[in-house]
Write an enzyme that holds these catalytic residues in place. Structure first.
Site, PDB file in Angstrom:
ATOM      1  N   ASP A 106      24.600  42.887  -0.929  1.00 11.01           N
ATOM      2  CA  ASP A 106      24.922  43.490  -2.229  1.00 11.01           C
ATOM      3  C   ASP A 106      24.197  42.863  -3.405  1.00 11.01           C
ATOM      4  O   ASP A 106      24.662  42.953  -4.539  1.00 11.01           O
ATOM      5  CB  ASP A 106      26.431  43.372  -2.458  1.00 11.01           C
TER       6      ASP A 106
ATOM      7  N   GLU B  98      25.616  44.604   6.826  1.00 10.84           N
ATOM      8  CA  GLU B  98      26.832  44.318   6.039  1.00 10.84           C
ATOM      9  C   GLU B  98      27.128  45.482   5.085  1.00 10.84           C
ATOM     10  O   GLU B  98      27.283  45.327   3.867  1.00 10.84           O
ATOM     11  CB  GLU B  98      26.734  42.989   5.279  1.00 10.84           C
TER      12      GLU B  98
ATOM     13  N   GLU C 278      27.726  43.473  -7.927  1.00 13.18           N
ATOM     14  CA  GLU C 278      27.568  43.613  -6.474  1.00 13.18           C
ATOM     15  C   GLU C 278      28.238  44.861  -5.896  1.00 13.18           C
ATOM     16  O   GLU C 278      27.725  45.461  -4.957  1.00 13.18           O
ATOM     17  CB  GLU C 278      28.083  42.362  -5.760  1.00 13.18           C
TER      18      GLU C 278
ATOM     19  N   HIS D 151      30.321  30.401  -8.389  1.00 14.69           N
ATOM     20  CA  HIS D 151      29.088  30.951  -8.953  1.00 14.69           C
ATOM     21  C   HIS D 151      29.213  32.365  -9.525  1.00 14.69           C
ATOM     22  O   HIS D 151      28.336  32.829 -10.239  1.00 14.69           O
ATOM     23  CB  HIS D 151      27.965  30.948  -7.910  1.00 14.69           C
TER      24      HIS D 151
ATOM     25  N   ARG E  23      29.502  35.839 -11.401  1.00 11.59           N
ATOM     26  CA  ARG E  23      29.316  36.230 -12.807  1.00 11.59           C
ATOM     27  C   ARG E  23      30.650  36.444 -13.528  1.00 11.59           C
ATOM     28  O   ARG E  23      30.797  36.109 -14.689  1.00 11.59           O
ATOM     29  CB  ARG E  23      28.505  37.523 -12.882  1.00 11.59           C
TER      30      ARG E  23
ATOM     31  N   HIS F 101      26.171  25.135  -7.594  1.00 16.34           N
ATOM     32  CA  HIS F 101      25.152  26.188  -7.599  1.00 16.34           C
ATOM     33  C   HIS F 101      24.074  25.841  -8.624  1.00 16.34           C
ATOM     34  O   HIS F 101      24.371  25.238  -9.660  1.00 16.34           O
ATOM     35  CB  HIS F 101      25.833  27.520  -7.961  1.00 16.34           C
TER      36      HIS F 101
HETATM   37  C1  UD1 Z   1      23.048  36.050  -6.754  1.00 17.07           C
HETATM   38  C2  UD1 Z   1      23.609  37.426  -6.393  1.00 17.07           C
HETATM   39  C3  UD1 Z   1      25.039  37.295  -5.901  1.00 17.07           C
HETATM   40  C4  UD1 Z   1      25.159  36.265  -4.797  1.00 17.07           C
HETATM   41  C5  UD1 Z   1      24.539  34.955  -5.245  1.00 17.07           C
HETATM   42  C6  UD1 Z   1      24.549  33.977  -4.091  1.00 17.07           C
HETATM   43  C7  UD1 Z   1      22.837  39.336  -7.701  1.00 17.07           C
HETATM   44  C8  UD1 Z   1      23.063  40.205  -8.882  1.00 17.07           C
HETATM   45  N1  UD1 Z   1      23.653  38.288  -7.558  1.00 17.07           N
HETATM   46  O1  UD1 Z   1      23.769  35.563  -7.870  1.00 17.07           O
HETATM   47  O2  UD1 Z   1      25.466  38.544  -5.416  1.00 17.07           O
HETATM   48  O3  UD1 Z   1      26.513  36.073  -4.515  1.00 17.07           O
HETATM   49  O4  UD1 Z   1      23.178  35.194  -5.636  1.00 17.07           O
HETATM   50  O5  UD1 Z   1      24.396  32.657  -4.512  1.00 17.07           O
HETATM   51  O6  UD1 Z   1      21.938  39.597  -6.937  1.00 17.07           O
HETATM   52  N2  UD1 Z   1      18.802  29.373  -9.531  1.00 17.07           N
HETATM   53  C9  UD1 Z   1      17.936  28.317  -9.307  1.00 17.07           C
HETATM   54  N3  UD1 Z   1      17.532  28.054  -8.029  1.00 17.07           N
HETATM   55  C10 UD1 Z   1      17.945  28.781  -6.964  1.00 17.07           C
HETATM   56  C11 UD1 Z   1      18.841  29.848  -7.189  1.00 17.07           C
HETATM   57  C12 UD1 Z   1      19.247  30.142  -8.487  1.00 17.07           C
HETATM   58  O7  UD1 Z   1      17.542  27.615 -10.245  1.00 17.07           O
HETATM   59  O8  UD1 Z   1      17.525  28.499  -5.831  1.00 17.07           O
HETATM   60  C13 UD1 Z   1      19.233  29.676 -10.924  1.00 17.07           C
HETATM   61  C14 UD1 Z   1      18.123  30.337 -11.778  1.00 17.07           C
HETATM   62  O9  UD1 Z   1      18.211  29.866 -13.085  1.00 17.07           O
HETATM   63  C15 UD1 Z   1      18.488  31.829 -11.708  1.00 17.07           C
HETATM   64  C16 UD1 Z   1      20.010  31.727 -11.713  1.00 17.07           C
HETATM   65  O10 UD1 Z   1      20.325  30.601 -10.898  1.00 17.07           O
HETATM   66  O11 UD1 Z   1      17.959  32.560 -12.803  1.00 17.07           O
HETATM   67  C17 UD1 Z   1      20.745  32.962 -11.246  1.00 17.07           C
HETATM   68  O12 UD1 Z   1      20.269  33.443  -9.996  1.00 17.07           O
HETATM   69  P1  UD1 Z   1      20.590  34.991  -9.587  1.00 17.07           P
HETATM   70  O13 UD1 Z   1      20.084  35.249  -8.224  1.00 17.07           O
HETATM   71  O14 UD1 Z   1      20.126  35.894 -10.662  1.00 17.07           O
HETATM   72  O15 UD1 Z   1      22.169  35.044  -9.651  1.00 17.07           O
HETATM   73  P2  UD1 Z   1      23.275  34.353  -8.765  1.00 17.07           P
HETATM   74  O16 UD1 Z   1      24.407  34.036  -9.666  1.00 17.07           O
HETATM   75  O17 UD1 Z   1      22.673  33.270  -7.949  1.00 17.07           O
HETATM   76  N1  UDP Z   2      26.326  27.569   1.422  1.00 16.18           N
HETATM   77  C1  UDP Z   2      25.365  26.592   1.695  1.00 16.18           C
HETATM   78  N2  UDP Z   2      25.310  25.481   0.909  1.00 16.18           N
HETATM   79  C2  UDP Z   2      26.135  25.295  -0.161  1.00 16.18           C
HETATM   80  C3  UDP Z   2      27.099  26.310  -0.449  1.00 16.18           C
HETATM   81  C4  UDP Z   2      27.159  27.432   0.353  1.00 16.18           C
HETATM   82  O1  UDP Z   2      24.602  26.719   2.662  1.00 16.18           O
HETATM   83  O2  UDP Z   2      26.029  24.246  -0.835  1.00 16.18           O
HETATM   84  C5  UDP Z   2      26.380  28.772   2.273  1.00 16.18           C
HETATM   85  C6  UDP Z   2      27.733  29.190   2.771  1.00 16.18           C
HETATM   86  O3  UDP Z   2      28.033  28.564   4.013  1.00 16.18           O
HETATM   87  C7  UDP Z   2      27.600  30.702   2.910  1.00 16.18           C
HETATM   88  C8  UDP Z   2      26.620  31.062   1.826  1.00 16.18           C
HETATM   89  O4  UDP Z   2      25.948  29.856   1.467  1.00 16.18           O
HETATM   90  O5  UDP Z   2      27.020  31.076   4.145  1.00 16.18           O
HETATM   91  C9  UDP Z   2      27.350  31.636   0.648  1.00 16.18           C
HETATM   92  O6  UDP Z   2      26.492  31.738  -0.429  1.00 16.18           O
HETATM   93  P1  UDP Z   2      27.004  32.002  -1.906  1.00 16.18           P
HETATM   94  O7  UDP Z   2      28.388  31.507  -2.063  1.00 16.18           O
HETATM   95  O8  UDP Z   2      25.955  31.465  -2.805  1.00 16.18           O
HETATM   96  O9  UDP Z   2      26.915  33.597  -2.014  1.00 16.18           O
HETATM   97  P2  UDP Z   2      27.936  34.779  -1.657  1.00 16.18           P
HETATM   98  O10 UDP Z   2      28.329  34.660  -0.229  1.00 16.18           O
HETATM   99  O11 UDP Z   2      29.077  34.677  -2.615  1.00 16.18           O
HETATM  100  O12 UDP Z   2      27.120  36.011  -1.929  1.00 16.18           O
END
Ligand code: UD1
Ligand code: UDP
Length: 380
Positions: free
Chosen positions: A96, A118, A132, A208, A210, A241
């Site tokens: 999603d 999924e 999502e 994490h 939104r 995160h």
């Molecule tokens: C995204 C997904 C969410 C998922 C989550 C898993 C969307 C809209 N949201 O949200 O569904 O649950 O990932 O974690 O697709 N960042 C880093 N390094 C990383 C990852 C993220 O610095 O490796 C920071 C960056 O500043 C980036 C911000 O996190 O701009 C947000 O990342 P983004 O993928 O837009 O949103 P998530 O909240 O991670």
């Molecule tokens: N996870 C990880 N390291 C961490 C936190 C989570 O590998 O420090 C794994 C967790 O086991 C799960 C996935 O990341 O499989 C979940 O990711 P996240 O919570 O970022 O996203 P969501 O599932 O909410 O989309």
């Protein structure tokens, strides 16, 4: 040989697509390619390394504090070029995220069939989880093959008019990944080992979403700190995160606390094994809601809605929202009331049996008429 392109971009997608990638890559019936948007960078790379996945295409899209609009438009242009170059017969997306929806849209514009791993999870609330819920619904509308993890998700799709022959109930691939990763004798890095070797119980925590950005995150942390004042034996391990919005709230409310260990996002292997070693899990994550129940760990979910009702119905997951009092009260109950804890600490597997990726592989063989019958569906 049909050419399948897997598209993903964030940590959870990579974890859940890794088992699908492995089985397709090792097969003799399909040519398998991977494109990552790198919507996440470091958190994605951790998973690629663990599962030994070298993407054929890497758009390297992540920017600090990226917006939905900016990421969406850049991903659409980038993925369209990838599709032009790769010319796949089918695209597989997962879940999603922005990458998921845009991957499906880019494939649709090129009239390439889409498989959605999924598929069918729903809250029916357009704004929760945001964005999502709509990413998943819009992806569903563009999908040809729906890999629904559970019967509930299949029913959601049927209700929306998806034809039954296009839905395969597979279980969730997250359980495949988990079985591959959790081991009884797992050894953690020395710093984590040192924390785990101290007496007392461990709460494993992540945040994490939104919906929780801003005040809700702060309220959650306040509730945690309040209960820690009364639960002197409890330590929290909190892999934070990478999102700077989350980090600011953590810094402001938790700061430095002797029993809250703020660590960088953990690699999936130590994280999954840490779940198995913890007393309970406090999270707003989707994937963790699926994993922790199968390890027998109670999960308090920091959200008002969930698209994963199965473990809530089974009693091992509880939705508590994001208020300070709710966090405090629910944690207190589980930490001090043995019978409440025991009621929730049951190992259940409503999400999978470790064979979801095998079913997806078989469903693809059926779709391409390599096999004459569909896979047996996942049932509890
Ligand atoms: C995204 C997904 C969410 C998922 C989550 C898993 C969307 C809209 N949201 O949200 O569904 O649950 O990932 O974690 O697709 N960042 C880093 N390094 C990383 C990852 C993220 O610095 O490796 C920071 C960056 O500043 C980036 C911000 O996190 O701009 C947000 O990342 P983004 O993928 O837009 O949103 P998530 O909240 O991670
Ligand atoms: N996870 C990880 N390291 C961490 C936190 C989570 O590998 O420090 C794994 C967790 O086991 C799960 C996935 O990341 O499989 C979940 O990711 P996240 O919570 O970022 O996203 P969501 O599932 O909410 O989309």
């Amino acid at each position: 040989m049909p050419k399948i392109l897997l598209i993903f971009g964030t940590r959870p997608e990579a974890i859940k697509m890794a088992p699908v990638y492995k089985i397709l890559k090792d097969s003799s019936e399909f040519e398998t390619k991977v494109a990552v948007t790198a919507q996440h960078r470091e958190m994605l790379d951790q998973v690629l390394k663990l599962f030994n996945i070298t993407p054929d295409y890497d758009l390297n899209l992540m920017t600090p504090r990226q917006t939905l609009q900016d990421l969406t438009s850049r991903a659409l242009l980038g993925l369209s070029e990838v599709l032009e170059d790769c010319q796949p017969d089918l695209v597989l997306v997962h879940g999603d995220t922005t990458t998921t929806f845009v991957g499906a849209l880019a494939a649709f514009y090129k009239k390439i069939p889409v498989g959605h791993v999924e598929a069918g999870l729903r809250t029916r609330n357009k704004y929760s989880p945001w964005p999502e819920e709509m990413n998943r619904r819009l992806t569903g509308a563009l999908t040809d093959l729906h890999f629904a993890p559970t019967k509930t998700s299949r029913e959601n799709l049927l209700r929306e008019g998806v034809l039954p022959e296009n839905i395969f109930v597979t279980g969730n691939t997250v359980i495949d990944a988990l079985y591959y990763t959790v081991r009884e004798n797992y050894r953690f890095a020395p710093e984590l080992e040192a924390i785990l070797n101290r007496p007392g119980r461990i709460i494993l925590m992540t945040t994490h979403r939104r919906e929780n950005w801003g005040e809700p995150l702060k309220n959650i942390y306040r509730g945690l700190l309040k209960v820690l004042e009364e639960a002197a034996d409890v330590r929290v391990i909190f892999p934070v995160h990478k999102n700077p919005v989350v980090r600011e709230a953590v810094r402001e409310v938790i700061g430095e606390h002797p029993r809250v260990h703020l660590v960088e996002p953990l690699d999936y292997e130590p994280f999954a094994n840490l779940m198995a070693r913890s007393y309970l899990v406090l999270t707003d994550s989707g994937g963790i809601q699926e994993e922790a129940p199968s390890l027998g760990k109670p999960v308090l979910v920091l959200r008002d809605t969930t698209e994963r009702p199965e473990a809530v119905e089974a009693g091992t997951v509880r939705l508590i929202g994001s208020g300070t009092e709710a966090v405090y009260k629910n944690l207190k109950e589980l930490l001090f009331d043995e019978s409440s804890y025991r009621k929730m600490a049951n190992a259940i597997n409503p999400y999978g049996d470790g064979k979801a990726s095998l079913r997806i592989y078989r469903a693809l063989k059926y779709y391409y008429k390599i096999d004459s019958s569909p896979p047996e569906e996942f049932s509890l």
